[in-house]
Every structure is written in structure tokens, then in C-alpha cells.
Design a protein around this motif. Structure first.
Motif, mmCIF file in Angstrom:
data_model
loop_
_atom_site.group_PDB
_atom_site.id
_atom_site.type_symbol
_atom_site.label_atom_id
_atom_site.label_comp_id
_atom_site.label_asym_id
_atom_site.label_seq_id
_atom_site.Cartn_x
_atom_site.Cartn_y
_atom_site.Cartn_z
ATOM 1 N N TRP A 63 3.781 2.752 6.313
ATOM 2 C CA TRP A 63 2.353 2.445 6.165
ATOM 3 C C TRP A 63 1.553 3.732 6.045
ATOM 4 O O TRP A 63 1.744 4.664 6.832
ATOM 5 C CB TRP A 63 1.861 1.660 7.371
ATOM 6 C CG TRP A 63 0.425 1.296 7.291
ATOM 7 C CD1 TRP A 63 -0.609 1.870 7.971
ATOM 8 C CD2 TRP A 63 -0.157 0.282 6.484
ATOM 9 N NE1 TRP A 63 -1.792 1.276 7.635
ATOM 10 C CE2 TRP A 63 -1.551 0.296 6.722
ATOM 11 C CE3 TRP A 63 0.360 -0.645 5.580
ATOM 12 C CZ2 TRP A 63 -2.425 -0.587 6.090
ATOM 13 C CZ3 TRP A 63 -0.510 -1.518 4.956
ATOM 14 C CH2 TRP A 63 -1.875 -1.490 5.213
ATOM 15 N N CYS A 97 -2.025 1.320 2.341
ATOM 16 C CA CYS A 97 -0.988 0.591 1.617
ATOM 17 C C CYS A 97 0.377 0.800 2.264
ATOM 18 O O CYS A 97 0.581 1.707 3.063
ATOM 19 C CB CYS A 97 -0.951 1.003 0.155
ATOM 20 S SG CYS A 97 -0.552 2.715 -0.122
ATOM 21 N N ASP A 105 4.263 -7.769 -3.606
ATOM 22 C CA ASP A 105 2.993 -8.227 -4.179
ATOM 23 C C ASP A 105 2.725 -7.362 -5.406
ATOM 24 O O ASP A 105 2.393 -6.184 -5.281
ATOM 25 C CB ASP A 105 1.867 -8.088 -3.157
ATOM 26 C CG ASP A 105 0.532 -8.603 -3.673
ATOM 27 O OD1 ASP A 105 0.353 -8.740 -4.902
ATOM 28 O OD2 ASP A 105 -0.345 -8.844 -2.837
ATOM 29 N N GLU A 106 2.889 -7.927 -6.572
ATOM 30 C CA GLU A 106 2.752 -7.174 -7.825
ATOM 31 C C GLU A 106 1.356 -6.595 -8.018
ATOM 32 O O GLU A 106 1.169 -5.678 -8.808
ATOM 33 C CB GLU A 106 3.131 -8.052 -9.016
ATOM 34 C CG GLU A 106 4.579 -8.508 -9.013
ATOM 35 C CD GLU A 106 5.582 -7.373 -9.152
ATOM 36 O OE1 GLU A 106 5.258 -6.348 -9.778
ATOM 37 O OE2 GLU A 106 6.706 -7.519 -8.633
ATOM 38 N N GLN A 107 0.367 -7.106 -7.294
ATOM 39 C CA GLN A 107 -1.007 -6.616 -7.424
ATOM 40 C C GLN A 107 -1.250 -5.329 -6.633
ATOM 41 O O GLN A 107 -2.247 -4.647 -6.851
ATOM 42 C CB GLN A 107 -2.001 -7.685 -6.968
ATOM 43 C CG GLN A 107 -1.889 -8.998 -7.725
ATOM 44 C CD GLN A 107 -2.040 -8.810 -9.224
ATOM 45 O OE1 GLN A 107 -2.981 -8.178 -9.680
ATOM 46 N NE2 GLN A 107 -1.097 -9.338 -9.990
ATOM 47 N N GLN A 108 -0.354 -4.996 -5.722
ATOM 48 C CA GLN A 108 -0.496 -3.799 -4.897
ATOM 49 C C GLN A 108 0.044 -2.574 -5.624
ATOM 50 O O GLN A 108 0.968 -2.673 -6.418
ATOM 51 C CB GLN A 108 0.230 -3.966 -3.553
ATOM 52 C CG GLN A 108 -0.290 -5.091 -2.704
ATOM 53 C CD GLN A 108 -1.737 -4.883 -2.313
ATOM 54 O OE1 GLN A 108 -2.129 -3.786 -1.924
ATOM 55 N NE2 GLN A 108 -2.531 -5.928 -2.425
ATOM 56 N N TRP A 109 -0.529 -1.426 -5.330
ATOM 57 C CA TRP A 109 -0.159 -0.200 -6.016
ATOM 58 C C TRP A 109 1.341 0.082 -5.940
ATOM 59 O O TRP A 109 1.965 0.426 -6.921
ATOM 60 C CB TRP A 109 -0.969 0.978 -5.418
ATOM 61 C CG TRP A 109 -0.788 2.238 -6.191
ATOM 62 C CD1 TRP A 109 0.122 3.224 -5.957
ATOM 63 C CD2 TRP A 109 -1.499 2.646 -7.362
ATOM 64 N NE1 TRP A 109 0.019 4.225 -6.897
ATOM 65 C CE2 TRP A 109 -0.984 3.893 -7.757
ATOM 66 C CE3 TRP A 109 -2.530 2.081 -8.094
ATOM 67 C CZ2 TRP A 109 -1.459 4.571 -8.867
ATOM 68 C CZ3 TRP A 109 -3.013 2.772 -9.181
ATOM 69 C CH2 TRP A 109 -2.482 3.995 -9.561
ATOM 70 N N ARG A 159 3.569 -2.181 -4.897
ATOM 71 C CA ARG A 159 4.204 -3.500 -4.992
ATOM 72 C C ARG A 159 4.685 -4.064 -3.648
ATOM 73 O O ARG A 159 5.540 -4.937 -3.611
ATOM 74 C CB ARG A 159 5.361 -3.471 -5.986
ATOM 75 C CG ARG A 159 4.940 -3.131 -7.401
ATOM 76 C CD ARG A 159 6.093 -3.114 -8.402
ATOM 77 N NE ARG A 159 6.988 -4.228 -8.243
ATOM 78 C CZ ARG A 159 8.322 -4.117 -8.192
ATOM 79 N NH1 ARG A 159 8.900 -2.945 -8.278
ATOM 80 N NH2 ARG A 159 9.073 -5.181 -8.048
ATOM 81 N N ALA A 214 3.417 -5.516 0.397
ATOM 82 C CA ALA A 214 2.276 -5.995 1.175
ATOM 83 C C ALA A 214 2.728 -6.476 2.549
ATOM 84 O O ALA A 214 3.880 -6.901 2.726
ATOM 85 C CB ALA A 214 1.579 -7.134 0.453
ATOM 86 N N ARG A 243 1.996 -9.321 5.300
ATOM 87 C CA ARG A 243 1.417 -10.691 5.345
ATOM 88 C C ARG A 243 1.478 -11.217 6.768
ATOM 89 O O ARG A 243 2.296 -10.900 7.524
ATOM 90 C CB ARG A 243 2.186 -11.627 4.436
ATOM 91 C CG ARG A 243 2.274 -11.116 2.989
ATOM 92 C CD ARG A 243 2.282 -12.278 2.030
ATOM 93 N NE ARG A 243 2.592 -11.904 0.708
ATOM 94 C CZ ARG A 243 1.712 -11.387 -0.162
ATOM 95 N NH1 ARG A 243 0.483 -11.175 0.199
ATOM 96 N NH2 ARG A 243 2.078 -11.092 -1.390
#
Length: 119
Positions: free
Chosen positions: A46, A65, A109-113, A115, A117, A119
Motif C-alpha cells: 500500500w 493505491c 480492478d482494471e480502473q485502478q492505476w 490494477r 484494489a 475491497r
């Protein structure tokens, strides 16, 4: 080993890791040549903030991230290492990184820089 290292690592058994995130970690272990050797420990790591700069662009802070990294074996306390699919794995995720009520799941998570995440 310094006490500072002991405080930041935790065993991967303390969270759930999705199959897709585990595949990413395994591919990273292969890329850095750690399968079956464990001279380094792959880490879900992290970062409270990350600064990126793409070619031709100015620096920008993408915020907090999760990413993959690696540590020397002697930097990680043995109780924080788990052998998974032939590679050594650890976590460097502070408790405050998890949202209240989180599932404590590491996922893709493909939306994260990077990839990954929480949860």
C-alpha cells in the motif's frame, strides 16, 4: 532485522486474495525470477500516495493505491511470509488503508492505476 520492518508486514492469511489478484502476484514473481527461490518476497504493498509522470506530461499525484513490490527475504519477519504457489508472499497494508466494514479482500480492478484494489 530492525523492529521497523516487523511493524509494517502482515501475513497474507489475514485477508482474502482473489484468484485474479493471486495470478498477478504469481506473474510478478515469475517476472522477477522468484518462483521456488524466495530470496525475495512478493508483497501487496500500500502506498499512501504515488506520483506519476507520463512522457510529455507533468507529474501528478494519483493518490493512495495498492501495488505489487518485492522485499529481500531478510527484511520480512518469517511469520509475515506465506508460501503460495511456489513463491513467498507478504502484505504491507496498514489497517487504516481499509475502509470501515471492508471485506478485507485484495482484488483486481482494471480502473485502478496498478490494477489492484482493496475491497
Amino acid at each position: 532485522m530492525s523492529q521497523a520492518f516487523d511493524e509494517k508486514f502482515s501475513n497474507p492469511r489475514s485477508v482474502t486474495i482473489s484468484p485474479a489478484a493471486l495470478t498477478m502476484a504469481r506473474e510478478f514473481a515469475l517476472a522477477i525470477g522468484q518462483m521456488g527461490y524466495a530470496r525475495q518476497v512478493v508483497a501487496f504493498d500500500w502506498a499512501p500516495w504515488v506520483i506519476v509522470r507520463e512522457p510529455g506530461q507533468s507529474e501528478r499525484n494519483i493518490g493512495a493505491c495498492l501495488m505489487l513490490g518485492a522485499y529481500r527475504r531478510d527484511e520480512v519477519p518469517p511469520e509475515a511470509i506465506e508460501m503460495v504457489d511456489g513463491f513467498a508472499l507478504t502484505l504491507v497494508i496498514p489497517d487504516e488503508a481499509w475502509l470501515p466494514g471492508a471485506l478485507r479482500l485484495i482484488d483486481v480492478d482494471e480502473q485502478q492505476w496498478f490494477r489492484l484494489a482493496l475491497r
